[in-house]
Design a protein around this motif. Structure first.
Motif, PDB file in Angstrom:
ATOM      1  N   LEU A 188      59.084 110.144  -1.105  1.00 25.37           N
ATOM      2  CA  LEU A 188      58.905 110.498  -2.514  1.00 25.37           C
ATOM      3  C   LEU A 188      57.509 111.073  -2.720  1.00 25.37           C
ATOM      4  N   SER A 189      57.453 112.200  -3.403  1.00 26.26           N
ATOM      5  CA  SER A 189      56.188 112.920  -3.509  1.00 26.26           C
ATOM      6  C   SER A 189      56.113 113.698  -4.814  1.00 26.26           C
ATOM      7  N   CYS A 190      54.925 113.742  -5.387  1.00 28.13           N
ATOM      8  CA  CYS A 190      54.725 114.539  -6.604  1.00 28.13           C
ATOM      9  C   CYS A 190      54.581 116.024  -6.293  1.00 28.13           C
ATOM     10  N   ASP A 191      54.125 116.339  -5.082  1.00 27.79           N
ATOM     11  CA  ASP A 191      53.869 117.753  -4.777  1.00 27.79           C
ATOM     12  C   ASP A 191      54.998 118.424  -4.001  1.00 27.79           C
ATOM     13  N   GLY A 192      56.062 117.689  -3.709  1.00 33.18           N
ATOM     14  CA  GLY A 192      57.184 118.277  -2.985  1.00 33.18           C
ATOM     15  C   GLY A 192      57.973 119.247  -3.854  1.00 33.18           C
TER      16      GLY A 192
END
Length: 204
Positions: A188-192
């Motif tokens: 889980l990533s904000c920048d993906g």
């Protein structure tokens, strides 16, 4: 060593998606201690109602989970693929209801991004920041389906752009209009981002 594609699909089972093309293969793969942890499955409810009991053993979990379930069908009358016997943990394995999850999203703006946009960009556009530790709450089919149409169902996937919905003009092998969640929380990533998906983002 087996080629990668042979290692991922073994004995009629896709080890990445944790789905198999027969019930027997599914149970066989599922009971392997390397793939199913006893301490996890014994807490999984047999059905969604809060009064439902839990599985008594890994075999019981596998025997029940490998039967067809709502996550393996599309339009309620067709399978998503030949590999429709799945032994993965149910997407609502935490047992938390939608209302309870939404309560934990208090103060968070849940925003659907544009195609190919990261959550960092989505939140920044509204003068906010992406809240990474809230992505885990959005990464559940029941929540995703509240915000997105998910016409082709909700599928487990692997990618830093999830939770997300695949664009309707995406290549057919990417399951256009399906919603995606990841089983690997560390991804889980904000920048993906992905050029064929629209992300569901927690902003504050």
């Amino acid at each position: 060593m087996l080629p990668r594609e042979r290692r991922e699909i073994l004995l009629g089972c896709n080890l990445l998606s944790q789905c198999c093309n027969s019930y027997e293969y599914c149970v066989s793969c599922c009971v392997n201690p390397a793939r199913t942890l006893k301490e996890q499955v014994l807490n999984v409810k047999i059905a969604k109602p809060t009064t439902a009991g839990t599985y008594g053993s890994v075999f019981d979990f596998c025997a029940g989970r490998c039967r067809h379930n709502s996550e393996s069908v599309v339009h309620e009358n067709a399978y998503l693929s030949d590999f429709h016997h799945c032994f993965s943990m149910p997407s609502n394995a935490s047992g938390a209801g939608v209302t309870q999850l939404e309560g934990r999203l208090s103060g968070i703006s849940v925003i659907i991004g544009r195609q190919g946009e990261s959550c960092d960009s989505v939140c920044k556009s509204s003068g906010q920041s992406c809240v990474l530790n809230k992505l885990i709450l959005l990464n559940q089919c029941e929540i995703i389906q509240k915000y997105m149409s998910c016409k082709r169902g909700c599928l487990a996937s692997m990618g830093a752009d999830q939770p997300a919905e695949v664009a309707d003009d995406a290549p057919s092998n990417l399951n256009p209009t399906a919603c995606l969640y990841t089983r690997i929380q560390s991804m889980l990533s904000c920048d993906g981002s992905h050029r064929h998906t629209r992300r569901l983002c927690p902003c504050a």
